[in-house]
Design a protein around this motif. Sequence first.
Motif, PDB file in Angstrom:
ATOM      1  N   THR A 195      -8.505   0.500 -12.201  1.00 21.51           N
ATOM      2  CA  THR A 195      -7.937   1.690 -12.842  1.00 21.51           C
ATOM      3  C   THR A 195      -8.109   1.614 -14.352  1.00 21.51           C
ATOM      4  OG1 THR A 195      -6.287   1.740 -11.073  1.00 21.51           O
ATOM      5  CG2 THR A 195      -5.879   3.150 -12.968  1.00 21.51           C
ATOM      6  N   ALA A 196      -7.949   0.408 -14.906  1.00 18.90           N
ATOM      7  CA  ALA A 196      -8.095   0.219 -16.356  1.00 18.90           C
ATOM      8  C   ALA A 196      -9.493   0.647 -16.809  1.00 18.90           C
ATOM      9  CB  ALA A 196      -7.838  -1.240 -16.721  1.00 18.90           C
ATOM     10  N   LYS A 197     -10.491   0.326 -15.992  1.00 17.48           N
ATOM     11  CA  LYS A 197     -11.876   0.680 -16.333  1.00 17.48           C
ATOM     12  C   LYS A 197     -12.047   2.203 -16.355  1.00 17.48           C
ATOM     13  CE  LYS A 197     -16.597  -0.770 -15.205  1.00 17.48           C
ATOM     14  NZ  LYS A 197     -16.901  -1.063 -16.605  1.00 17.48           N
ATOM     15  N   SER A 198     -11.481   2.869 -15.352  1.00 12.70           N
ATOM     16  CA  SER A 198     -11.558   4.337 -15.291  1.00 12.70           C
ATOM     17  C   SER A 198     -10.881   4.958 -16.514  1.00 12.70           C
ATOM     18  CB  SER A 198     -10.884   4.872 -14.023  1.00 12.70           C
ATOM     19  OG  SER A 198     -11.549   4.406 -12.873  1.00 12.70           O
ATOM     20  N   LEU A 199      -9.712   4.441 -16.877  1.00  7.93           N
ATOM     21  CA  LEU A 199      -8.971   4.970 -18.023  1.00  7.93           C
ATOM     22  C   LEU A 199      -9.758   4.773 -19.321  1.00  7.93           C
ATOM     23  CD1 LEU A 199      -5.429   3.686 -17.018  1.00  7.93           C
ATOM     24  CD2 LEU A 199      -6.125   6.076 -17.144  1.00  7.93           C
ATOM     25  N   GLU A 200     -10.410   3.620 -19.394  1.00 10.28           N
ATOM     26  CA  GLU A 200     -11.230   3.325 -20.576  1.00 10.28           C
ATOM     27  C   GLU A 200     -12.376   4.317 -20.684  1.00 10.28           C
ATOM     28  OE1 GLU A 200     -14.007  -0.354 -22.001  1.00 10.28           O
ATOM     29  OE2 GLU A 200     -12.204  -0.904 -20.871  1.00 10.28           O
ATOM     30  N   ASN A 201     -13.021   4.592 -19.537  1.00 10.62           N
ATOM     31  CA  ASN A 201     -14.129   5.555 -19.508  1.00 10.62           C
ATOM     32  C   ASN A 201     -13.679   6.943 -19.945  1.00 10.62           C
ATOM     33  OD1 ASN A 201     -15.748   3.540 -18.519  1.00 10.62           O
ATOM     34  ND2 ASN A 201     -15.632   4.195 -16.378  1.00 10.62           N
ATOM     35  N   LEU A 202     -12.441   7.281 -19.604  1.00  9.71           N
ATOM     36  CA  LEU A 202     -11.910   8.608 -19.917  1.00  9.71           C
ATOM     37  C   LEU A 202     -11.376   8.694 -21.344  1.00  9.71           C
ATOM     38  CD1 LEU A 202      -9.988   9.224 -16.577  1.00  9.71           C
ATOM     39  CD2 LEU A 202     -11.922  10.568 -17.405  1.00  9.71           C
ATOM     40  N   GLY A 203     -11.263   7.551 -21.990  1.00  8.48           N
ATOM     41  CA  GLY A 203     -10.750   7.529 -23.356  1.00  8.48           C
ATOM     42  C   GLY A 203      -9.287   7.940 -23.441  1.00  8.48           C
ATOM     43  N   ILE A 204      -8.525   7.641 -22.392  1.00  6.74           N
ATOM     44  CA  ILE A 204      -7.111   8.024 -22.377  1.00  6.74           C
ATOM     45  C   ILE A 204      -6.289   7.045 -23.200  1.00  6.74           C
ATOM     46  CG2 ILE A 204      -5.044   8.187 -20.908  1.00  6.74           C
ATOM     47  CD1 ILE A 204      -6.778   9.353 -18.740  1.00  6.74           C
ATOM     48  N   SER A 205      -5.596   7.578 -24.186  1.00  4.30           N
ATOM     49  CA  SER A 205      -4.644   6.761 -24.938  1.00  4.30           C
ATOM     50  C   SER A 205      -3.607   7.702 -25.537  1.00  4.30           C
ATOM     51  CB  SER A 205      -5.343   5.952 -26.030  1.00  4.30           C
ATOM     52  OG  SER A 205      -5.873   6.819 -27.009  1.00  4.30           O
ATOM     53  N   HIS A 206      -2.396   7.215 -25.646  1.00  6.19           N
ATOM     54  CA  HIS A 206      -1.318   8.013 -26.219  1.00  6.19           C
ATOM     55  C   HIS A 206      -0.289   7.048 -26.795  1.00  6.19           C
ATOM     56  CE1 HIS A 206       1.860  11.067 -26.568  1.00  6.19           C
ATOM     57  NE2 HIS A 206       0.862  11.935 -26.540  1.00  6.19           N
ATOM     58  N   SER A 207       0.392   7.465 -27.832  1.00  4.24           N
ATOM     59  CA  SER A 207       1.306   6.553 -28.528  1.00  4.24           C
ATOM     60  C   SER A 207       2.415   6.007 -27.625  1.00  4.24           C
ATOM     61  CB  SER A 207       1.925   7.245 -29.741  1.00  4.24           C
ATOM     62  OG  SER A 207       2.630   8.411 -29.331  1.00  4.24           O
ATOM     63  N   ASN A 208       2.841   6.771 -26.605  1.00  3.18           N
ATOM     64  CA  ASN A 208       3.942   6.274 -25.758  1.00  3.18           C
ATOM     65  C   ASN A 208       3.466   5.715 -24.413  1.00  3.18           C
ATOM     66  OD1 ASN A 208       3.372   8.868 -24.710  1.00  3.18           O
ATOM     67  ND2 ASN A 208       5.444   9.068 -23.873  1.00  3.18           N
ATOM     68  N   LEU A 209       2.129   5.660 -24.204  1.00  2.00           N
ATOM     69  CA  LEU A 209       1.572   5.089 -22.975  1.00  2.00           C
ATOM     70  C   LEU A 209       1.136   3.653 -23.249  1.00  2.00           C
ATOM     71  CD1 LEU A 209       0.621   5.515 -19.999  1.00  2.00           C
ATOM     72  CD2 LEU A 209      -1.602   6.196 -20.948  1.00  2.00           C
ATOM     73  N   HIS A 210       1.800   2.704 -22.587  1.00  2.00           N
ATOM     74  CA  HIS A 210       1.518   1.280 -22.815  1.00  2.00           C
ATOM     75  C   HIS A 210       0.923   0.665 -21.553  1.00  2.00           C
ATOM     76  CE1 HIS A 210       3.851   1.578 -26.525  1.00  2.00           C
ATOM     77  NE2 HIS A 210       4.776   2.215 -25.818  1.00  2.00           N
ATOM     78  N   MET A 211      -0.385   0.435 -21.569  1.00  2.00           N
ATOM     79  CA  MET A 211      -1.046  -0.184 -20.429  1.00  2.00           C
ATOM     80  C   MET A 211      -0.932  -1.707 -20.568  1.00  2.00           C
ATOM     81  SD  MET A 211      -4.300   2.317 -19.763  1.00  2.00           S
ATOM     82  CE  MET A 211      -4.571   3.028 -21.374  1.00  2.00           C
ATOM     83  N   VAL A 212      -0.370  -2.335 -19.546  1.00  2.00           N
ATOM     84  CA  VAL A 212      -0.140  -3.785 -19.583  1.00  2.00           C
ATOM     85  C   VAL A 212      -0.770  -4.425 -18.344  1.00  2.00           C
ATOM     86  CG1 VAL A 212       1.997  -3.501 -20.888  1.00  2.00           C
ATOM     87  CG2 VAL A 212       2.113  -3.621 -18.392  1.00  2.00           C
ATOM     88  N   VAL A 213      -0.927  -5.740 -18.404  1.00  4.00           N
ATOM     89  CA  VAL A 213      -1.490  -6.447 -17.246  1.00  4.00           C
ATOM     90  C   VAL A 213      -0.457  -6.452 -16.111  1.00  4.00           C
ATOM     91  CG1 VAL A 213      -2.973  -7.926 -18.647  1.00  4.00           C
ATOM     92  CG2 VAL A 213      -0.665  -8.700 -18.052  1.00  4.00           C
ATOM     93  N   PRO A 214      -0.901  -6.576 -14.850  1.00  2.00           N
ATOM     94  CA  PRO A 214       0.052  -6.680 -13.731  1.00  2.00           C
ATOM     95  C   PRO A 214       1.042  -7.818 -13.969  1.00  2.00           C
ATOM     96  CG  PRO A 214      -2.163  -6.336 -12.894  1.00  2.00           C
ATOM     97  CD  PRO A 214      -2.300  -6.558 -14.378  1.00  2.00           C
ATOM     98  N   LEU A 215       2.284  -7.614 -13.547  1.00  6.84           N
ATOM     99  CA  LEU A 215       3.372  -8.540 -13.856  1.00  6.84           C
ATOM    100  C   LEU A 215       3.827  -9.317 -12.635  1.00  6.84           C
ATOM    101  CD1 LEU A 215       5.333  -5.905 -15.934  1.00  6.84           C
ATOM    102  CD2 LEU A 215       4.226  -7.928 -16.899  1.00  6.84           C
ATOM    103  N   GLY A 216       4.518 -10.425 -12.866  1.00  4.90           N
ATOM    104  CA  GLY A 216       5.122 -11.194 -11.783  1.00  4.90           C
ATOM    105  C   GLY A 216       6.269 -10.426 -11.141  1.00  4.90           C
ATOM    106  N   TYR A 217       6.729 -10.899 -10.004  1.00  8.78           N
ATOM    107  CA  TYR A 217       7.777 -10.221  -9.239  1.00  8.78           C
ATOM    108  C   TYR A 217       9.070 -10.072 -10.043  1.00  8.78           C
ATOM    109  CZ  TYR A 217      11.182  -9.274  -5.560  1.00  8.78           C
ATOM    110  OH  TYR A 217      12.183  -8.705  -4.818  1.00  8.78           O
ATOM    111  N   LEU A 218       9.528 -11.155 -10.654  1.00  7.38           N
ATOM    112  CA  LEU A 218      10.800 -11.127 -11.381  1.00  7.38           C
ATOM    113  C   LEU A 218      10.707 -10.258 -12.634  1.00  7.38           C
ATOM    114  CD1 LEU A 218      11.869 -14.895 -11.111  1.00  7.38           C
ATOM    115  CD2 LEU A 218      12.587 -12.985  -9.658  1.00  7.38           C
ATOM    116  N   GLU A 219       9.553 -10.271 -13.268  1.00  6.67           N
ATOM    117  CA  GLU A 219       9.363  -9.479 -14.484  1.00  6.67           C
ATOM    118  C   GLU A 219       9.252  -7.988 -14.159  1.00  6.67           C
ATOM    119  OE1 GLU A 219       8.107 -13.617 -15.224  1.00  6.67           O
ATOM    120  OE2 GLU A 219       7.569 -12.170 -13.670  1.00  6.67           O
ATOM    121  N   PHE A 220       8.460  -7.677 -13.134  1.00 14.12           N
ATOM    122  CA  PHE A 220       8.267  -6.263 -12.790  1.00 14.12           C
ATOM    123  C   PHE A 220       9.589  -5.621 -12.367  1.00 14.12           C
ATOM    124  CE2 PHE A 220       7.421  -2.821  -9.786  1.00 14.12           C
ATOM    125  CZ  PHE A 220       6.682  -1.981 -10.608  1.00 14.12           C
TER     126      PHE A 220
END
Length: 364
Positions: free
Chosen positions: A245-270
């Motif tokens: 999905t990150a690759k698709s978003l990159e291709n689309l040039g999607i970015s916004h000040s309140n959209l924070h794309m992060v790496v997948p998280l562990g169970y306790l963190e998520f």
Amino acid sequence: MIKITLVAGARPNFMKIAPIIHAIQKQIKNGAKLSFRLIHTGQHYDKKMSGDFFDQLNIPEPNVNLAAGGGTQAEQTAAVMIAFEKELEANRPDLVIVVGDVTSTLACSITAKKLCIDVAHVEGGIRSGDLTMPEEINRMVTDSISDLFFTTSEIANENLHKAGFAKEKIHYVGNTMIDTLLANRSKFQKPEGAVFEALEAKKYFVLTMHRPANVDQEGQLKAMINAIIEGSQGLPIIFPVHPRTAKSLENLGISHSNLHMVVPLGYLEFNYLVENAFAVITDSGGITEEASVMNVPCLTLRDNTERAETIHLGTNELVGTNPQNLAPFMEKLMKGKWKSYQGIPLWDGKTAERIVDKIMELYG
């Protein structure tokens, strides 16, 4: 001695199996004649499935990893069946327990039954009615040959009754995923990083998307993300992103000040993020269950769900896959008019104990 083989193929499977392992270990400690083997089919390679993951869930490393990941669904099914057949021939159990609806669930059920070994399906009977979903095929085929069903809801029971399964095979026990949630809730931990430090409780969204209907068509993905950003009224949106999905978003040039794309998280963190979120927007089934129990509003970007109890008694609403459907739901949410968790029967943290008690009663 009752010999049990537990099968997991993907990360969510281990969350469903962890409490069953704990319940078996408790019975063994109390003198019960039980033994188990934990089999990881290797269906999903996940770098987060490290020792830390098993430590977090307090479960032993699998007895064996069948390393059957990769390839098409048919190739994966075949690889799991070939490897699991060898495992069963070397270590024949009295009962194979499969959970959920992944490819491994289907493959291991078929393999066990062809060797005349009983199969118990944890989460039996759930249905979305959508045959375009591979998971729905997996559920239907697994249920068609299972000897025992451990169900999560009255809706699942009714689905099995309508399909003609004998009542004595159906055991309404609750939801092991919620056992894991409740057992670990006090241990949830804030993820590390500046983006997470800046968050205020109940003033951000958690977003997850992985289903092909939402992420495979770039136009659809862009429209949905834009609709979410528009409806969020500037609140931060935390989006743990799958690499594809990150690759698709990159291709689309999607970015916004309140959209924070992060790496997948562990169970306790998520789940820390979910518990403290204003709302969750997702196309996952399991997250709708967890969000409901934690009384966090949940908007599901799907046209159907196999977990209807999260809509009737939980905090979940079906938005659909059309981005234009989102606005009225977001408006309702922002006005503070969202429904609260009503309580789903037997989602009380004791499901695994009921499962193991029933197995001992039937096989002891």
